[in-house]
Enzyme design. Structure first.
Site, short mmCIF file in Angstrom:
data_model
loop_
_atom_site.label_atom_id
_atom_site.label_comp_id
_atom_site.label_asym_id
_atom_site.label_seq_id
_atom_site.Cartn_x
_atom_site.Cartn_y
_atom_site.Cartn_z
N LEU A 147 20.81 -32.30 32.35
CA LEU A 147 19.33 -31.93 32.15
C LEU A 147 18.73 -30.89 33.04
O LEU A 147 19.06 -30.84 34.27
CB LEU A 147 18.46 -33.44 32.30
CG LEU A 147 18.94 -34.39 31.52
CD1 LEU A 147 18.25 -35.88 32.10
CD2 LEU A 147 18.72 -33.99 30.26
N GLU A 175 15.08 -28.00 33.53
CA GLU A 175 13.72 -28.00 33.45
C GLU A 175 13.17 -27.89 32.05
O GLU A 175 11.74 -28.45 31.69
CB GLU A 175 12.87 -26.80 34.19
CG GLU A 175 12.92 -26.88 35.78
CD GLU A 175 14.11 -26.21 36.24
OE1 GLU A 175 15.24 -26.27 35.68
OE2 GLU A 175 13.97 -25.84 37.52
N GLN A 220 16.67 -26.03 14.71
CA GLN A 220 17.18 -27.71 14.88
C GLN A 220 15.59 -28.10 14.80
O GLN A 220 15.50 -29.37 14.08
CB GLN A 220 17.45 -28.04 16.34
CG GLN A 220 17.61 -29.69 16.63
CD GLN A 220 18.43 -29.85 18.07
OE1 GLN A 220 19.61 -29.85 17.92
NE2 GLN A 220 17.76 -30.02 18.88
N HIS A 233 14.30 -29.59 29.55
CA HIS A 233 14.06 -30.99 29.19
C HIS A 233 13.16 -31.53 29.88
O HIS A 233 12.54 -32.56 29.10
CB HIS A 233 15.66 -31.99 29.39
CG HIS A 233 16.90 -31.31 28.96
ND1 HIS A 233 17.68 -30.73 29.53
CD2 HIS A 233 17.35 -31.27 27.71
CE1 HIS A 233 18.76 -30.23 28.76
NE2 HIS A 233 18.44 -30.81 27.60
N SER A 264 19.18 -23.26 29.44
CA SER A 264 20.22 -24.04 28.51
C SER A 264 21.30 -24.62 29.37
O SER A 264 21.76 -24.20 30.57
CB SER A 264 20.90 -22.81 27.58
OG SER A 264 22.00 -23.51 27.03
O1 PAF Z 1 19.47 -30.59 21.05
C1 PAF Z 1 20.32 -31.27 21.60
O2 PAF Z 1 20.46 -31.54 22.73
C2 PAF Z 1 21.17 -32.32 20.35
O3 PAF Z 1 21.06 -31.55 19.38
C3 PAF Z 1 20.29 -33.36 20.00
C4 PAF Z 1 19.03 -33.10 19.53
C5 PAF Z 1 20.20 -34.33 21.37
C6 PAF Z 1 21.22 -34.15 19.20
O4 PAF Z 1 22.68 -34.22 19.53
#
Ligand code: PAF
Length: 281
Positions: free
Chosen positions: A33, A35, A153, A37, A185
């Site tokens: 994780l 910043e 996504q 997230h 990232s």
């Molecule tokens: O964005 C992500 O980290 C992943 O694609 C997710 C949404 C947790 C699904 O595994």
């Protein structure tokens, strides 16, 4: 903060909160994780009484040639960040919990998964939609939080929730960048010092494209060509794609109108990075 590893435990905790009338915000992650997230966690904490975060490196969304085995993991650091930022529950399942022996049900999508990352990562979104559906079924949150860095996504999950009548509000949150512009990232840690400098070409090109649109350019080719030209000037960079699409359908567009997504994927050495901007014009 509690940590659980099974769906049964997670369900029981969330059920208790729901019985108390509490709202639940959910942040699905693959861990390591940062910043970016935490901005999702903060938004979830602002909008809900309880925050659940999952950490699961989902094997189903990686092709055999991708970085599943070397994907960075650091549960202790993740757990501390979650504790410090007000997460109430971490779900940390192992692959056998998520995909037990005999698992054979999938959530697949056509339309918005065809272009961009769907082209170069053909099984990726089937894996994402399947795991996110499972996590949604386990947590049954009121709201779920996704970063705009993974813009396709975000669009795919919105479509899935609408198409499959999932009663969950999907909240998109802005890209969080390093001071020099690089989008945060978990994969940035693969970059050598030289590659880290070269990776700045992504945000640099995206900002130029964004500025062109802001100044009134409506020809997608002009914007994408300008971005491509900048990326090509960096010897360590190799373009996977630079495309302009409609944000809702992820269909390619020639004329920029409505809510548009201009998205790029670029290899810096062997690391594939993505960046983008969204605008309504
Ligand atoms: O964005 C992500 O980290 C992943 O694609 C997710 C949404 C947790 C699904 O595994």
């Amino acid at each position: 903060m509690e940590t659980v590893t099974t769906a049964v435990e997670a369900r029981a905790i969330v059920k208790k909160w729901k019985n108390e009338g509490k709202t639940v915000g959910f942040v699905p992650t693959m861990g390591y994780l940062h910043e970016g997230h935490m901005s999702l966690v903060q938004k979830a904490a602002e909008q809900n009484e309880k925050v659940v975060l999952s950490i699961f490196v989902n094997p189903m969304q990686f092709s055999p040639n991708e970085d599943l085995d070397k994907y960075p993991r650091d549960f202790d650091a993740d757990s501390k960040l979650c504790e410090d930022n007000g997460v109430d529950l971490i779900i940390y399942p192992d692959p056998k919990e998520m995909y037990p022996e005999g698992f054979c049900s999938f959530v697949d999508m056509t339309g918005p998964t065809r272009e961009l990352c769907g082209k170069s990562r053909p099984i990726h979104f089937r894996g994402v939609c399947t795991v996110v559906t499972k996590l949604f079924n386990i947590v049954q949150p009121d709201r779920a939080y996704f970063g705009q860095k993974d813009a396709q996504q975000l669009s795919v999950i919105r479509r899935m929730v609408t198409d499959l009548n999932m009663p969950i509000e999907i909240v998109g949150c802005p890209i969080v960048r390093e001071k020099d512009g690089l989008a945060k990232s978990s994969r940035n840690q693969y970059l050598s010092e030289e590659e880290r400098k070269a990776a700045l070409i992504l945000s640099k090109s995206v900002f130029v494209g964004q500025e062109l649109v802001k100044k009134g350019e409506r020809n997608a080719k002009v914007v994408c060509d300008a971005i491509r030209e900048i990326i090509t000037s960096e010897p360590l960079a190799k373009i996977d794609y630079v495309e302009a699409v409609d944000f809702d359908t992820i269909e390619k567009i020639d004329k920029l109108q409505g809510t548009i997504l201009v998205a790029i994927a670029v290899y810096i050495g062997s690391t594939r990075l993505i960046d983008n901007f969204i605008d309504t014009v």
